[in-house]
Enzyme design. Structure first.
Site, PDB file in Angstrom:
ATOM      1  NE  ARG A  87      -3.938   0.668   1.883  1.00 41.06           N
ATOM      2  CZ  ARG A  87      -5.137   0.732   2.446  1.00 41.06           C
ATOM      3  NH1 ARG A  87      -5.313   1.441   3.565  1.00 41.06           N
ATOM      4  NH2 ARG A  87      -6.168   0.103   1.914  1.00 41.06           N
ATOM      5  CB  CYS A 115     -14.082   0.959  -0.086  1.00 43.18           C
ATOM      6  SG  CYS A 115     -13.512   2.650   0.186  1.00 43.18           S
ATOM      7  CG  HIS A 124      -8.472   0.137  -2.832  1.00 46.51           C
ATOM      8  ND1 HIS A 124      -7.633  -0.919  -2.513  1.00 46.51           N
ATOM      9  CD2 HIS A 124      -9.144   0.429  -1.678  1.00 46.51           C
ATOM     10  CE1 HIS A 124      -7.793  -1.244  -1.240  1.00 46.51           C
ATOM     11  NE2 HIS A 124      -8.709  -0.450  -0.714  1.00 46.51           N
ATOM     12  CD  GLN A 150     -13.028  -1.961  -0.901  1.00 43.72           C
ATOM     13  OE1 GLN A 150     -12.239  -1.856   0.026  1.00 43.72           O
ATOM     14  NE2 GLN A 150     -14.226  -2.514  -0.750  1.00 43.72           N
ATOM     15  CG  ASP A 192     -13.895   6.154  -0.743  1.00 44.99           C
ATOM     16  OD1 ASP A 192     -13.976   5.969   0.488  1.00 44.99           O
ATOM     17  OD2 ASP A 192     -12.822   6.085  -1.366  1.00 44.99           O
ATOM     18  NE  ARG A 236     -10.253  -5.297   0.488  1.00 46.36           N
ATOM     19  CZ  ARG A 236      -9.508  -4.294   0.974  1.00 46.36           C
ATOM     20  NH1 ARG A 236     -10.091  -3.203   1.410  1.00 46.36           N
ATOM     21  NH2 ARG A 236      -8.189  -4.361   0.978  1.00 46.36           N
TER      22      ARG A 236
HETATM   23  N1   CP Z   1     -11.294  -0.241   2.386  1.00 52.01           N
HETATM   24  C1   CP Z   1     -10.035  -0.269   2.829  1.00 52.01           C
HETATM   25  O1   CP Z   1      -9.071  -0.499   2.059  1.00 52.01           O
HETATM   26  O2   CP Z   1      -9.912  -0.045   4.157  1.00 52.01           O
HETATM   27  P1   CP Z   1      -8.553   0.158   4.997  1.00 52.01           P
HETATM   28  O3   CP Z   1      -7.980   1.505   4.615  1.00 52.01           O
HETATM   29  O4   CP Z   1      -8.978   0.099   6.425  1.00 52.01           O
HETATM   30  O5   CP Z   1      -7.601  -0.942   4.633  1.00 52.01           O
HETATM   31  N1  NVA Z   2     -10.237   6.720  -1.131  1.00 52.35           N
HETATM   32  C1  NVA Z   2      -9.796   6.258   0.156  1.00 52.35           C
HETATM   33  C2  NVA Z   2      -9.948   4.790   0.267  1.00 52.35           C
HETATM   34  C3  NVA Z   2      -9.588   4.199   1.592  1.00 52.35           C
HETATM   35  C4  NVA Z   2      -9.708   2.714   1.629  1.00 52.35           C
HETATM   36  C5  NVA Z   2      -8.363   6.681   0.400  1.00 52.35           C
HETATM   37  O1  NVA Z   2      -7.529   6.554  -0.502  1.00 52.35           O
HETATM   38  O2  NVA Z   2      -8.068   7.166   1.491  1.00 52.35           O
END
Ligand code: CP
Ligand code: NVA
Length: 304
Positions: free
Chosen positions: A105, A262, A132, A135, A223, A290
């Site tokens: 990540r 998400c 993502h 997701q 989101d 997930r």
């Molecule tokens: N939806 C998602 O990726 O959540 P986190 O940021 O908690 O991993």
């Molecule tokens: N769009 C959000 C998703 C988190 C899972 C972010 O990037 O923070």
């Protein structure tokens, strides 16, 4: 671990054919039903690298990998040399000698690409500023459990056309479903994604008026208004207020439409509590899925 074969990475939805994505989803659904080999990843180790916070990604990968019989090492931010100037490439080369698969990540997509190029083991995208994909695999699994084939869906994304939205766009282009995006002109999909939509002839349309966009859809998705990499929270709140999912907006979709997010959610901002806690909300199944979707991806990447 070293091997001479090109690793099976999972970096983006549109790097894959529908057949490959279907294979991963099929594995996920199969394992969710309790079928399949016992502990197929016994003796394998997954390294999770987080350059941003996480609840779902971290816990679902950790628990999923353990259920598959494997081991997990979780590395975050400044605790590894990557956070102190060691290159992504060198990190990938070294980790490839210890572990069998890596999830990253990070912020820039280029870092993920760099890791995938240098690693000799599969690399999975656990979110970047612009995508993502794991997701969206969970989201498709969730949609199909509730509503049937994603190919027949009409979905509406409302709010910031962010990383999660971009991966939904790629899924729409590949699976051929209709996606409407309701967003302000300032927070529209990237030019690269708009070009991709055109090139692929994807059934994705951009709307300014949320009420028109949600009319008769099968799913409303949103989101957070402020993603982890965004610095302009105040401006975003002002721009995105008209795109909130509330009971009135849910009422314009099909009667049996579902609400997807998400998570993490910011209640009373992008979605009201009445919707996220209401009967049409699929968000807790999404979170659970997930883990199942990622088990499908992990076993596909490792060809087990
Ligand atoms: N939806 C998602 O990726 O959540 P986190 O940021 O908690 O991993
Ligand atoms: N769009 C959000 C998703 C988190 C899972 C972010 O990037 O923070």
């Amino acid at each position: 671990m070293t091997n001479n074969k090109t690793p099976r990475h999972f970096l983006d939805i549109h790097d894959h054919s529908v057949a490959e994505l279907r294979e991963m989803l099929g594995r996920a659904a199969f394992m969710k039903r309790g079928q399949g080999a016992e502990r197929p990843l016994l003796g394998k180790t997954l390294a999770l690298i987080f350059e941003k916070p996480s609840t779902r990604t971290r816990v679902s990968f950790e628990v999923g990998m353990r259920q598959l019989g494997g081991e997990v090492i979780c590395l975050t931010g400044k605790e590894i040399q990557l956070g102190h100037g060691e290159t992504i490439g060198d990190t990938a080369r070294v980790l490839s000698r210890y572990v069998d698969i890596i999830m990253l990540r990070t912020d820039h997509e280029a870092k993920l690409q760099e890791m995938a190029e240098a690693a000799t083991v599969p690399v999975i995208n656990g979110l970047t500023d612009s995508s993502h994909p794991v997701q969206i695999m969970a989201d498709i699994l969730t949609y199909e459990e509730r509503k049937g084939p994603i190919e027949e869906a009409v979905v509406c994304w409302t709010g910031d056309a962010n990383n999660v939205c971009e991966s939904w766009v790629h899924a729409a282009g590949l699976f051929g479903f209709e996606m409407r995006i309701a967003c302000p002109p300032e927070l529209t999909p990237s030019q690269q994604t708009l070009d991709w939509i055109k090139e692929k002839g994807a059934r994705v349309s951009i709307h300014r008026d949320v009420e028109t966009a949600v009319a008769g859809v099968d799913a409303i998705i949103t989101d957070t208004w402020v993603s982890m990499h965004n610095k302009d929270a105040h401006r975003r709140h002002n721009l995105l207020k008209p795109y909130q999912v509330n009971d009135r907006i849910m009422g314009l979709a099909k009667k049996d439409a579902i609400f997807m997010h998400c998570l993490p959610a910011h209640r009373e901002e992008e979605v009201t509590s009445s919707v996220i806690d209401g009967p049409q909300s699929a968000v807790w199944d999404e979170a659970e899925n997930r883990m199942h979707a990622q088990k499908g991806i992990l076993t596909w990447c490792l060809n087990r």
